[in-house]
Design a protein around this motif. Sequence first.
Motif, PDB file in Angstrom:
ATOM      1  N   SER A 146      32.053  42.980  37.308  1.00  0.00           N
ATOM      2  CA  SER A 146      31.032  43.936  36.894  1.00  0.00           C
ATOM      3  C   SER A 146      29.844  43.310  36.186  1.00  0.00           C
ATOM      4  N   ASN A 147      29.893  41.998  35.908  1.00  0.00           N
ATOM      5  CA  ASN A 147      28.834  41.424  35.071  1.00  0.00           C
ATOM      6  C   ASN A 147      27.519  41.194  35.798  1.00  0.00           C
ATOM      7  N   SER A 148      27.496  41.318  37.109  1.00  0.00           N
ATOM      8  CA  SER A 148      26.259  41.099  37.857  1.00  0.00           C
ATOM      9  C   SER A 148      25.664  42.405  38.386  1.00  0.00           C
ATOM     10  N   ASP A 149      26.171  43.525  37.894  1.00  0.00           N
ATOM     11  CA  ASP A 149      25.709  44.830  38.371  1.00  0.00           C
ATOM     12  C   ASP A 149      25.809  44.940  39.886  1.00  0.00           C
ATOM     13  N   ASN A 150      26.941  44.519  40.409  1.00  0.00           N
ATOM     14  CA  ASN A 150      27.160  44.579  41.853  1.00  0.00           C
ATOM     15  C   ASN A 150      27.164  46.031  42.334  1.00  0.00           C
ATOM     16  N   THR A 151      26.424  46.300  43.386  1.00  0.00           N
ATOM     17  CA  THR A 151      26.454  47.634  43.986  1.00  0.00           C
ATOM     18  C   THR A 151      27.739  47.832  44.771  1.00  0.00           C
ATOM     19  N   PHE A 152      28.146  46.811  45.541  1.00  0.00           N
ATOM     20  CA  PHE A 152      29.393  46.846  46.298  1.00  0.00           C
ATOM     21  C   PHE A 152      30.246  45.641  45.917  1.00  0.00           C
ATOM     22  N   ILE A 153      31.557  45.852  45.850  1.00  0.00           N
ATOM     23  CA  ILE A 153      32.501  44.766  45.580  1.00  0.00           C
ATOM     24  C   ILE A 153      33.605  44.839  46.629  1.00  0.00           C
ATOM     25  N   SER A 154      33.741  43.791  47.400  1.00  0.00           N
ATOM     26  CA  SER A 154      34.777  43.703  48.429  1.00  0.00           C
ATOM     27  C   SER A 154      35.826  42.686  47.980  1.00  0.00           C
ATOM     28  N   ILE A 155      37.082  43.112  47.916  1.00  0.00           N
ATOM     29  CA  ILE A 155      38.133  42.179  47.532  1.00  0.00           C
ATOM     30  C   ILE A 155      39.299  42.272  48.512  1.00  0.00           C
ATOM     31  N   GLN A 156      40.037  41.157  48.611  1.00  0.00           N
ATOM     32  CA  GLN A 156      41.184  41.066  49.512  1.00  0.00           C
ATOM     33  C   GLN A 156      42.403  40.542  48.744  1.00  0.00           C
ATOM     34  N   GLU A 157      43.555  40.566  49.427  1.00  0.00           N
ATOM     35  CA  GLU A 157      44.833  40.129  48.838  1.00  0.00           C
ATOM     36  C   GLU A 157      45.106  40.893  47.540  1.00  0.00           C
ATOM     37  N   PHE A 158      45.061  42.215  47.658  1.00  0.00           N
ATOM     38  CA  PHE A 158      45.133  43.118  46.515  1.00  0.00           C
ATOM     39  C   PHE A 158      46.261  44.120  46.738  1.00  0.00           C
ATOM     40  N   GLY A 159      46.776  44.693  45.666  1.00  0.00           N
ATOM     41  CA  GLY A 159      47.817  45.702  45.761  1.00  0.00           C
ATOM     42  C   GLY A 159      48.033  46.378  44.425  1.00  0.00           C
ATOM     43  N   LYS A 160      49.164  47.062  44.298  1.00  0.00           N
ATOM     44  CA  LYS A 160      49.456  47.769  43.052  1.00  0.00           C
ATOM     45  C   LYS A 160      49.697  46.801  41.904  1.00  0.00           C
ATOM     46  N   LYS A 161      50.280  45.648  42.221  1.00  0.00           N
ATOM     47  CA  LYS A 161      50.460  44.628  41.187  1.00  0.00           C
ATOM     48  C   LYS A 161      50.689  43.288  41.857  1.00  0.00           C
ATOM     49  N   SER A 162      50.371  42.225  41.145  1.00  0.00           N
ATOM     50  CA  SER A 162      50.593  40.882  41.672  1.00  0.00           C
ATOM     51  C   SER A 162      52.063  40.534  41.546  1.00  0.00           C
TER      52      SER A 162
ATOM     53  N   GLN B 154      41.625  49.199  39.170  1.00  0.00           N
ATOM     54  CA  GLN B 154      40.879  50.301  39.771  1.00  0.00           C
ATOM     55  C   GLN B 154      40.450  51.307  38.708  1.00  0.00           C
ATOM     56  N   ASN B 155      41.343  51.640  37.784  1.00  0.00           N
ATOM     57  CA  ASN B 155      41.015  52.616  36.743  1.00  0.00           C
ATOM     58  C   ASN B 155      39.928  52.094  35.814  1.00  0.00           C
ATOM     59  N   ARG B 156      39.999  50.823  35.475  1.00  0.00           N
ATOM     60  CA  ARG B 156      38.993  50.241  34.586  1.00  0.00           C
ATOM     61  C   ARG B 156      37.630  50.171  35.285  1.00  0.00           C
ATOM     62  N   LEU B 157      37.635  49.820  36.569  1.00  0.00           N
ATOM     63  CA  LEU B 157      36.374  49.805  37.308  1.00  0.00           C
ATOM     64  C   LEU B 157      35.800  51.216  37.433  1.00  0.00           C
ATOM     65  N   ALA B 158      36.670  52.207  37.557  1.00  0.00           N
ATOM     66  CA  ALA B 158      36.202  53.594  37.595  1.00  0.00           C
ATOM     67  C   ALA B 158      35.497  53.955  36.295  1.00  0.00           C
ATOM     68  N   GLU B 159      36.032  53.493  35.177  1.00  0.00           N
ATOM     69  CA  GLU B 159      35.394  53.734  33.879  1.00  0.00           C
ATOM     70  C   GLU B 159      34.027  53.063  33.799  1.00  0.00           C
ATOM     71  N   LEU B 160      33.849  51.973  34.543  1.00  0.00           N
ATOM     72  CA  LEU B 160      32.579  51.252  34.558  1.00  0.00           C
ATOM     73  C   LEU B 160      31.615  51.779  35.622  1.00  0.00           C
TER      74      LEU B 160
END
Length: 228
Positions: free
Chosen positions: A22-38, A49-55
């Motif tokens: 979030s530090n670059s004010d990205n309009t879109f963020i695409s990520i891979q190799e993701f899930g409910k937990k590592s 996801q919840n924290r990004l929603a707050e941002l």
Amino acid sequence: MNFLNENATSKRTIDDVLLELSNSDNTFISIQEFGKKSVNGDLNGIEIQNRLAELGYDVLLPNKEGKNPVNVRLFYRRSEVTFLEKELPISNEYLNRQCGGSFFVGGEEISVYSLYLPLASDDFVGKELYWDDILNFALKKVLANEKIILTGDFNESEMKRDDTKYYLKISELGKLFSEKDKESTWENKRLDHIFVSPALEKKVETFETYPVGISNHKKISVKINLAR
């Protein structure tokens, strides 16, 4: 995000992840190799996801989640874009490894996709079908003069031939869609890419590749000025 590696030794925290994303004010963020937990327990995907929603970010999910945490996500800043609709999967292969949507942003309608292709050594047939669908999709969008962005980990590199089989597909896609940067993103290979359709090519201002502490891959970033 390397969620599947139980031997990962990165000392990342959720605050590190949120700062980087979030530090670059990205309009879109695409990520891979993701899930409910590592699998090694260092990160919780739902919390991210919840924290990004707050941002201020909403998220697009794939039509189907994989059993293992090798899924994609596409986040978008709700204050900067109007979400129009979720796009159909590009391919019937690996539904957990693709998602996309159409958006109204900067006076333009564009579509953005987050993609993650498997290693060819794991599934030659499935990956070839996935690639065929991507190339057919790209050709149709070029002919229709649509504004499209394809992002993600394609698990192919032209920089050094290895045990992957479809590295030449990168060249084929590059003849249809444009890519501005050719640096390695994982060890000495260029696996991660951002491709833009010809309708967007002249609006690209900058393209960067740089290491981050939250991933074993480098981050790639493109700035597109839709007002150009």
